[in-house]
Design an enzyme around this catalytic site. Sequence first.
Site, PDB file in Angstrom:
ATOM      1  N   ARG A 165      -0.904  -9.739  -0.083  1.00  0.00           N
ATOM      2  CA  ARG A 165      -1.773  -9.299   1.269  1.00  0.00           C
ATOM      3  C   ARG A 165      -2.912  -9.970   1.423  1.00  0.00           C
ATOM      4  NH1 ARG A 165       2.406  -8.097   1.135  1.00  0.00           N
ATOM      5  NH2 ARG A 165       3.659  -6.049   1.497  1.00  0.00           N
ATOM      6  N   SER A 240       1.941   0.669   7.127  1.00  0.00           N
ATOM      7  CA  SER A 240       1.410   0.776   5.889  1.00  0.00           C
ATOM      8  C   SER A 240      -0.152   0.832   6.299  1.00  0.00           C
ATOM      9  CB  SER A 240       2.009  -0.334   5.047  1.00  0.00           C
ATOM     10  OG  SER A 240       3.272  -0.217   4.836  1.00  0.00           O
ATOM     11  N   GLU A 336      -4.993  -1.488   3.709  1.00  0.00           N
ATOM     12  CA  GLU A 336      -4.222  -2.770   4.441  1.00  0.00           C
ATOM     13  C   GLU A 336      -4.722  -3.284   5.747  1.00  0.00           C
ATOM     14  OE1 GLU A 336       0.068  -4.549   4.922  1.00  0.00           O
ATOM     15  OE2 GLU A 336      -0.242  -2.951   3.162  1.00  0.00           O
TER      16      GLU A 336
END
Length: 340
Positions: A165, A240, A336
């Site tokens: 990520r 998410s 995130e």
Amino acid sequence: MIAIKENTSLRPFNTFGIDVKAKYFCSVGTIEQLSELVQTDLFRNERRMLLGGGSNVLFTKDFEGLVIQNSIQGIEGHDETDEHITLRVSSGVNWHQFVLHCVDHDWGGVENLSLIPGTVGATPIQNIGAYGVEISEVIEKVEAFDFTNGVMKSFAKDECGFGYRESVFKTDFKEKIFISSVTLRLTKKNHRINTSYGAISDTLQRMHIEQPSIQSISNAVIKIRTEKVPDFNTMGNAVSFFKNPEITEQHFLQLQNNFANIPHYHAANQRVKVPAGWLIEQCGWKGKKINHVGVHAMQALVLVNFGGAKGEEIFQLATQIMTSVQEKFSITLTPEVNIF
């Protein structure tokens, strides 16, 4: 002449459905429009934010600056062989629609990433990933407009600094460049079918599929996501909210002594990845509702806006979850989602 609006609601431009305003707002459909915008006093003097599909952002207050929404469209084919095709995809293209386009043409490599919201331009920033696949595996090049000198810049794959990520676009070049296109290399035959991660194998069995194709993989992923993640058009969310944390092997073995069934995946550098959703569920958050916000009953990794929530409410919920996971497991969860 590019149109710039004032005091524009950002509710239609973020998947949480948070109703905040941008002091200034414009939609950019071409690099020429972007170049024109860069030369304005407004661009030079105001705080700036680049916005794609708004699927990875949480607004906690009005944005006192200029929001630049990316709407650049187009897909071009390059360097096609018998086994591969290379596509140059404009950054404003809807990601899921692009995946479906690839699946329809039997081009493999992105089918596991079906139904991820957002635009193509956001994919290298986050190095999006799901069900055992990351976008960095098929990226060949990223092209971007450099705000510092007004020229185009090209990043080869090994210059993108891809990690879990992560990328240089999220760190070194954050707010300094505008990604204009992403070049991907996909397979035309001998596809690498990946069914090893998550619930794909079980879902394929339930679908009575023994020899999966990229079409059936995509269908399985869509089925899994649809069952676990609510449609943001009816229940605001950013899928998410947290990254899956990576911990040391020693830390994991200590946790395993107390939580024998703790799920895990081996990561690079002798680290262990633990699903954030499992950690959150163990702390009792799954299905919990607090006024206008809560944790989805089918997937603890998804924070939701039940309607009328303010961004600050979602942020406070996220903070409480992070605190409880830290206290129970000594693991620090990292959002995130980008929080403004």
